[in-house]
Motif scaffolding. Structure first.
Motif, PDB file in Angstrom:
ATOM      1  N   VAL A  59      43.462   8.405  21.668  1.00  0.00           N
ATOM      2  CA  VAL A  59      43.104   8.026  20.372  1.00  0.00           C
ATOM      3  C   VAL A  59      44.724   8.161  19.444  1.00  0.00           C
ATOM      4  O   VAL A  59      45.054   7.326  18.746  1.00  0.00           O
ATOM      5  N   LEU A  60      45.022   9.545  19.473  1.00  0.00           N
ATOM      6  CA  LEU A  60      46.372   9.648  18.987  1.00  0.00           C
ATOM      7  C   LEU A  60      47.611   8.971  19.411  1.00  0.00           C
ATOM      8  O   LEU A  60      48.397   8.612  18.734  1.00  0.00           O
ATOM      9  N   PRO A  61      47.817   8.736  20.539  1.00  0.00           N
ATOM     10  CA  PRO A  61      48.639   7.880  21.239  1.00  0.00           C
ATOM     11  C   PRO A  61      48.617   6.290  20.844  1.00  0.00           C
ATOM     12  O   PRO A  61      49.486   5.863  20.670  1.00  0.00           O
ATOM     13  N   ALA A  62      47.468   6.061  20.887  1.00  0.00           N
ATOM     14  CA  ALA A  62      47.135   4.738  20.028  1.00  0.00           C
ATOM     15  C   ALA A  62      47.525   4.622  18.673  1.00  0.00           C
ATOM     16  O   ALA A  62      48.067   3.571  18.423  1.00  0.00           O
ATOM     17  N   VAL A  63      47.402   5.610  17.815  1.00  0.00           N
ATOM     18  CA  VAL A  63      47.797   5.539  16.357  1.00  0.00           C
ATOM     19  C   VAL A  63      49.131   5.558  16.402  1.00  0.00           C
ATOM     20  O   VAL A  63      49.622   4.920  15.594  1.00  0.00           O
ATOM     21  N   VAL A  64      49.807   6.418  17.176  1.00  0.00           N
ATOM     22  CA  VAL A  64      51.323   6.251  17.145  1.00  0.00           C
ATOM     23  C   VAL A  64      51.866   4.961  17.366  1.00  0.00           C
ATOM     24  O   VAL A  64      52.869   4.474  16.895  1.00  0.00           O
ATOM     25  N   VAL A 145      57.651  14.450  15.595  1.00  0.00           N
ATOM     26  CA  VAL A 145      58.351  15.714  15.403  1.00  0.00           C
ATOM     27  C   VAL A 145      57.694  16.978  15.882  1.00  0.00           C
ATOM     28  O   VAL A 145      57.930  17.790  16.579  1.00  0.00           O
ATOM     29  N   HIS A 146      56.158  16.763  15.455  1.00  0.00           N
ATOM     30  CA  HIS A 146      55.271  18.067  15.839  1.00  0.00           C
ATOM     31  C   HIS A 146      55.269  18.009  17.299  1.00  0.00           C
ATOM     32  O   HIS A 146      54.996  19.134  17.713  1.00  0.00           O
ATOM     33  N   THR A 147      54.833  16.947  17.873  1.00  0.00           N
ATOM     34  CA  THR A 147      54.620  16.934  19.250  1.00  0.00           C
ATOM     35  C   THR A 147      55.479  17.292  20.033  1.00  0.00           C
ATOM     36  O   THR A 147      55.327  18.280  20.977  1.00  0.00           O
ATOM     37  N   PHE A 148      57.046  17.332  19.771  1.00  0.00           N
ATOM     38  CA  PHE A 148      58.027  17.886  20.509  1.00  0.00           C
ATOM     39  C   PHE A 148      58.033  19.299  20.284  1.00  0.00           C
ATOM     40  O   PHE A 148      58.188  20.148  21.113  1.00  0.00           O
ATOM     41  N   LEU A 149      57.799  19.787  18.941  1.00  0.00           N
ATOM     42  CA  LEU A 149      57.796  21.241  18.678  1.00  0.00           C
ATOM     43  C   LEU A 149      56.465  22.014  19.195  1.00  0.00           C
ATOM     44  O   LEU A 149      56.858  23.131  19.600  1.00  0.00           O
ATOM     45  N   VAL A 150      55.539  21.396  19.127  1.00  0.00           N
ATOM     46  CA  VAL A 150      54.064  22.013  19.614  1.00  0.00           C
ATOM     47  C   VAL A 150      54.418  22.262  21.207  1.00  0.00           C
ATOM     48  O   VAL A 150      54.230  23.413  21.789  1.00  0.00           O
ATOM     49  N   TRP A 151      55.120  21.346  22.004  1.00  0.00           N
ATOM     50  CA  TRP A 151      55.142  21.737  23.399  1.00  0.00           C
ATOM     51  C   TRP A 151      56.396  22.453  23.876  1.00  0.00           C
ATOM     52  O   TRP A 151      56.552  22.579  25.070  1.00  0.00           O
ATOM     53  N   THR A 163      60.923  28.647  29.451  1.00  0.00           N
ATOM     54  CA  THR A 163      61.719  27.523  29.972  1.00  0.00           C
ATOM     55  C   THR A 163      60.949  26.265  29.587  1.00  0.00           C
ATOM     56  O   THR A 163      59.626  26.275  29.482  1.00  0.00           O
ATOM     57  N   VAL A 164      61.624  25.045  29.407  1.00  0.00           N
ATOM     58  CA  VAL A 164      60.899  23.817  29.076  1.00  0.00           C
ATOM     59  C   VAL A 164      60.866  22.855  30.192  1.00  0.00           C
ATOM     60  O   VAL A 164      61.783  22.903  31.098  1.00  0.00           O
ATOM     61  N   SER A 165      59.470  22.462  30.300  1.00  0.00           N
ATOM     62  CA  SER A 165      58.996  21.505  31.035  1.00  0.00           C
ATOM     63  C   SER A 165      59.459  20.191  30.796  1.00  0.00           C
ATOM     64  O   SER A 165      58.300  19.644  30.378  1.00  0.00           O
ATOM     65  N   TRP A 166      60.478  19.602  30.914  1.00  0.00           N
ATOM     66  CA  TRP A 166      60.651  18.336  30.441  1.00  0.00           C
ATOM     67  C   TRP A 166      60.062  17.402  30.892  1.00  0.00           C
ATOM     68  O   TRP A 166      59.432  16.314  30.079  1.00  0.00           O
ATOM     69  N   LYS A 167      59.463  17.461  32.390  1.00  0.00           N
ATOM     70  CA  LYS A 167      58.602  16.527  32.711  1.00  0.00           C
ATOM     71  C   LYS A 167      57.198  16.332  32.067  1.00  0.00           C
ATOM     72  O   LYS A 167      56.854  15.251  31.616  1.00  0.00           O
ATOM     73  N   LYS A 168      56.640  17.740  31.851  1.00  0.00           N
ATOM     74  CA  LYS A 168      55.369  17.717  31.195  1.00  0.00           C
ATOM     75  C   LYS A 168      55.676  17.152  29.709  1.00  0.00           C
ATOM     76  O   LYS A 168      54.663  16.519  29.208  1.00  0.00           O
ATOM     77  N   LEU A 169      56.622  17.495  28.903  1.00  0.00           N
ATOM     78  CA  LEU A 169      56.909  16.978  27.431  1.00  0.00           C
ATOM     79  C   LEU A 169      57.080  15.619  27.438  1.00  0.00           C
ATOM     80  O   LEU A 169      56.450  14.905  26.574  1.00  0.00           O
ATOM     81  N   PHE A 170      57.963  14.915  28.367  1.00  0.00           N
ATOM     82  CA  PHE A 170      57.986  13.495  28.182  1.00  0.00           C
ATOM     83  C   PHE A 170      56.843  12.579  28.925  1.00  0.00           C
ATOM     84  O   PHE A 170      56.959  11.375  28.710  1.00  0.00           O
ATOM     85  N   LEU A 171      56.229  13.320  29.712  1.00  0.00           N
ATOM     86  CA  LEU A 171      54.940  12.573  30.232  1.00  0.00           C
ATOM     87  C   LEU A 171      53.758  12.832  29.413  1.00  0.00           C
ATOM     88  O   LEU A 171      52.563  12.377  29.786  1.00  0.00           O
ATOM     89  N   PRO A 173      51.276  11.709  26.797  1.00  0.00           N
ATOM     90  CA  PRO A 173      50.780  10.395  26.376  1.00  0.00           C
ATOM     91  C   PRO A 173      51.352  10.216  25.004  1.00  0.00           C
ATOM     92  O   PRO A 173      51.776   8.957  24.576  1.00  0.00           O
ATOM     93  N   ASN A 174      51.667  11.275  24.000  1.00  0.00           N
ATOM     94  CA  ASN A 174      52.107  11.000  22.699  1.00  0.00           C
ATOM     95  C   ASN A 174      53.427  10.786  22.673  1.00  0.00           C
ATOM     96  O   ASN A 174      53.878   9.891  21.950  1.00  0.00           O
ATOM     97  N   MET A 175      54.278  11.509  23.506  1.00  0.00           N
ATOM     98  CA  MET A 175      55.634  11.023  23.764  1.00  0.00           C
ATOM     99  C   MET A 175      55.964   9.834  24.278  1.00  0.00           C
ATOM    100  O   MET A 175      56.550   8.964  23.794  1.00  0.00           O
ATOM    101  N   ILE A 176      55.081   9.401  25.381  1.00  0.00           N
ATOM    102  CA  ILE A 176      55.007   8.169  25.899  1.00  0.00           C
ATOM    103  C   ILE A 176      54.927   6.854  24.758  1.00  0.00           C
ATOM    104  O   ILE A 176      55.591   5.917  24.830  1.00  0.00           O
TER     105      ILE A 176
END
Length: 321
Positions: A59-64, A145-151, A163-171, A173-176
């Motif tokens: 639902v939240l990705p649909a909102v975005v 902004v919060h999606t990035f900071l939360v993860w 360490t940052v898992s960039w794969k998990k971050l950019f995969l 659903p909200n970032m996509i």
């Protein structure tokens, strides 16, 4: 500056207050429904977690995504830049302030993250209904902004990882959905009516589902247990009073409302979620990483109740500035 409605600025500001209050009232009744169905034994807390996952990953990705399905104009672009700058600035100020206060106030990771991270998504249905759907795109700035900071920041704090898992971050659903939405907006790509209608229908579920789940959470709490958390007033005060005031002071000090046409309405949409409850995502992360999930749930529930009064007041104050 255009008033929301009425013949002058004063009328517009009061209409804003009552519009927000009316939408918050609807959300309160939805929350009451969740409380009742839990107390009647119709839905359990475990079953409500399915609804939470639906909100977070569908639902939240649909909102975005839906928020970016608007016509491209120079004013809209300027407004988007202002909303993202305000969302990023407020978020970084809150992170910095809580980091500085963590040691003198002896804030635990659960407490500090519950203060910084709030329920960004709930502002979307409120903004859409109270101000207008054309303003929803500015409300999603804080979500992104919060999606990035939360993860990143929040996940590091609660898990101890560095360490940052960039794969998990950019995969995520909200970032996509955000990246797809930006492409749709900037390129003005046509979207078939059946697709846009589906996205809009899913996005409309966020408010009701979020508040029903919150009502279930509140119904499941033992208020004797709530009173046993002696530091709860401090955390709630920081989340519901100090953070909104910090956001207002930043808006006022930087004269952000003058940086775009209808700047005060853009900032209201972008920053309204600062006055909401602690994000339920924090509770989910605390559960995953072995923290005090019950305490996190209590913070979320108490701040949810207080946000019913805080949202229209905060929206009015941003509008005036």
């Amino acid at each position: 500056e255009k008033p929301l409605s009425g013949n002058g600025r004063g009328n517009g500001e009061m209409d804003m207050f009552w519009s927000l209050a009316g939408e918050v009232g609807k959300l309160f009744l939805m929350m009451l429904i969740g409380f009742v169905v839990y107390r009647l034994g119709i839905i359990t807390v475990e079953e409500s977690k399915i609804l939470s996952k639906m909100m977070l990953y569908i639902v939240l990705p649909a909102v975005v995504l839906h928020s970016f399905m608007v016509e491209f104009t120079p004013d809209k672009t300027r407004g988007l830049l202002l909303s993202y700058a305000a969302a990023l600035g407020v978020s970084l100020v809150l992170v910095a302030a809580v980091t500085l206060l963590k040691r003198p106030l002896h804030l635990t990771p659960v407490e500090s993250m519950s203060v910084i991270y709030f329920n960004t998504g709930i502002a979307v249905p409120i903004v859409g209904a109270a101000i207008g759907q054309e303003w929803v795109v500015y409300a999603t700035a804080m979500i992104c902004v919060h999606t990035f900071l939360v993860w990143t920041h929040c996940k590091f704090t609660l898990s101890g990882e560095r360490t940052v898992s960039w794969k998990k971050l950019f995969l995520n659903p909200n970032m996509i959905s955000m990246l797809i939405g930006i492409a749709l907006f900037t390129l003005q790509l046509p979207v078939p009516a059946v697709v846009s209608g589906t996205v809009e229908g899913m996005a409309d579920l966020f408010g009701p589902l979020s508040m029903v789940v919150t009502g279930i959470l509140i119904g499941s709490l033992s208020w004797e247990r709530v009173r046993s958390y002696r530091r709860l007033p401090l955390v709630v005060g920081l989340r519901m009073v100090a953070c909104p005031l910090a956001a207002l002071l930043l808006v006022k000090a930087l004269h952000l409302a003058q940086m775009a046409p209808d700047g005060s309405l853009i900032l209201t949409a972008a920053l309204l979620s600062v006055a909401t409850n602690s994000g339920s995502t924090i509770t989910q992360m605390v559960q995953v990483y072995g923290g005090d999930a019950e305490y996190s749930s209590v913070i979320c529930a108490v701040t949810s109740l207080l946000s019913m009064a805080a949202l229209p007041l905060f929206g009015q104050m941003v509008r005036i500035l």
